[in-house]
Design an enzyme around this catalytic site. Structure first.
Site, short mmCIF file in Angstrom:
data_model
loop_
_atom_site.label_atom_id
_atom_site.label_comp_id
_atom_site.label_asym_id
_atom_site.label_seq_id
_atom_site.Cartn_x
_atom_site.Cartn_y
_atom_site.Cartn_z
N HIS A 55 -0.99 4.38 -15.32
CA HIS A 55 -1.27 5.45 -16.29
C HIS A 55 -1.53 4.86 -17.66
O HIS A 55 -1.35 3.66 -17.87
CB HIS A 55 -0.16 6.51 -16.29
CG HIS A 55 1.16 6.06 -16.82
ND1 HIS A 55 1.96 5.11 -16.20
CD2 HIS A 55 1.85 6.41 -17.94
CE1 HIS A 55 3.06 4.93 -16.89
NE2 HIS A 55 3.03 5.70 -17.97
N ASP A 59 2.67 1.01 -23.15
CA ASP A 59 3.56 0.00 -22.55
C ASP A 59 3.12 -0.37 -21.13
O ASP A 59 3.74 -1.21 -20.48
CB ASP A 59 5.02 0.47 -22.58
CG ASP A 59 5.27 1.75 -21.79
OD1 ASP A 59 4.49 2.72 -21.96
OD2 ASP A 59 6.22 1.78 -20.99
N HIS A 60 2.02 0.25 -20.66
CA HIS A 60 1.48 -0.08 -19.34
C HIS A 60 0.09 -0.70 -19.39
O HIS A 60 -0.34 -1.34 -18.43
CB HIS A 60 1.47 1.18 -18.45
CG HIS A 60 2.84 1.72 -18.22
ND1 HIS A 60 3.52 1.59 -17.04
CD2 HIS A 60 3.70 2.35 -19.07
CE1 HIS A 60 4.73 2.13 -17.15
NE2 HIS A 60 4.86 2.60 -18.38
N HIS A 119 4.31 12.87 -15.00
CA HIS A 119 4.59 12.11 -16.23
C HIS A 119 3.34 12.16 -17.13
O HIS A 119 3.43 12.47 -18.31
CB HIS A 119 4.96 10.69 -15.85
CG HIS A 119 5.22 9.77 -17.01
ND1 HIS A 119 6.28 9.94 -17.87
CD2 HIS A 119 4.56 8.68 -17.45
CE1 HIS A 119 6.25 8.97 -18.80
NE2 HIS A 119 5.21 8.19 -18.55
N ASP A 138 5.78 5.15 -14.00
CA ASP A 138 6.84 5.99 -14.59
C ASP A 138 6.99 7.31 -13.84
O ASP A 138 7.27 8.35 -14.43
CB ASP A 138 6.53 6.29 -16.06
CG ASP A 138 6.63 5.05 -16.95
OD1 ASP A 138 7.08 3.99 -16.46
OD2 ASP A 138 6.27 5.16 -18.14
N HIS A 176 10.48 0.57 -15.37
CA HIS A 176 11.52 0.47 -16.41
C HIS A 176 12.90 0.24 -15.80
O HIS A 176 13.19 0.71 -14.70
CB HIS A 176 11.58 1.75 -17.26
CG HIS A 176 10.39 1.95 -18.14
ND1 HIS A 176 10.30 1.42 -19.40
CD2 HIS A 176 9.24 2.64 -17.93
CE1 HIS A 176 9.14 1.78 -19.95
NE2 HIS A 176 8.47 2.51 -19.07
FE FE Z 1 6.48 3.44 -19.43
ZN ZN Z 2 4.71 6.16 -19.31
#
Ligand code: FE
Ligand code: ZN
Length: 265
Positions: A55, A59-60, A119, A138, A176
């Protein structure tokens, strides 16, 4: 060819990037940061041959452009087709959608793509039957699930049910390390679940020693993750006792109530 290995690469405070390699070629899932990936590739003499994106959150995908720059040769970037088309993730070269099968030639590794909105509206996951592994970003976490930034509870519940239908031995590679706080919440939701109490104690010990709790395994999630247990009479009773659920106790309402409680826990 050497067997495939899955390597965890920690990033930021609590992200895990997953590197799949055969001692020669490698692919990386959700590279939010390029530097730790480049360091690992360099150290182990690996050639980056592909990138998988679940996604669009920074942070991805934050490291994708830099990894493409440093790769030297063009490498395929897989990700949600909708985000390729809308331009939300402009680096995607191979847009993927539900049910599609993709093969990473350099690793002779096959994945099935699952649409798992909730998400984000376009979140996807990658399931490898060969590795018995799911890379789910996530969506499902160890002991929890992602926040609903773009999707509805009904969408997320359907996505989690899709994951729950995979073989119980599937390893769950989420993005995570949230397990301990997830399980702290899970214990409030289902205080009499013995398997959960046992897991909480084990994870508390592991985290105390700095040990990672990911990957998880689907059967353990089915037994202890409240977001996969919306039909549990114990969870419904706890929600009612805590005034978190009024009226309907259908699965979507129960799931929504658990998610809402977690948001404020
Ligand atoms: Fe994330
Ligand atoms: Zn995310």
């Amino acid at each position: 060819m050497k067997p495939l290995q899955i390597q965890q690469i920690p990033a930021f405070d609590d992200n895990y990037l997953w590197l799949i390699h055969n001692s020669q070629n490698a692919i990386i899932v959700d590279p939010g940061d390029a530097a730790p990936v480049q360091a690992y590739l360099h150290q182990h003499n690996l050639q980056l041959s592909g990138i998988l994106i679940t996604h669009h959150h920074p942070d991805h995908i934050g490291g994708v452009a830099e990894l493409l720059r440093s790769a030297g040769t063009p490498i395929p970037v897989y990700g949600p087709r909708a985000d390729q088309q809308s331009g939300r993730i402009p680096t995607i070269t191979h847009g993927c959608q539900d049910g599609e099968s993709i093969t990473i030639d350099a690793l002779a590794c096959r994945f099935t793509v699952l649409d798992v909105p909730g998400h984000t509206s376009t979140h996807i996951a990658y399931y490898s039957p060969d590795l018995s592994s799911l890379f789910c970003g996530d969506t499902l976490f160890a002991g929890g699930c992602g926040r609903l930034f773009e999707g509805t509870p009904a969408q997320m519940l359907a996505s989690l049910k899709k994951i729950a239908a995979l073989p119980a031995s599937t390893a769950i590679y989420c993005a995570h390390e949230y397990t301990l706080s997830n399980l702290r919440f899970a214990r409030a939701v289902e205080p009499d679940n013995a398997r959960l109490a046992e897991r909480f104690n084990r994870v508390t010990e592991q985290r105390g020693q700095g040990i990672s709790t990911v990957p998880s395994q689907l059967d353990l999630e089915l037994q202890t993750n409240p977001f996969l247990r919306s039909a549990s009479p114990d969870i419904i009773r706890t929600l009612q006792l805590n005034n978190k659920l009024s009226g309907n106790a259908d699965e979507v309402s129960v799931f929504a109530a658990v998610r809402e409680w977690k948001n404020n826990f």
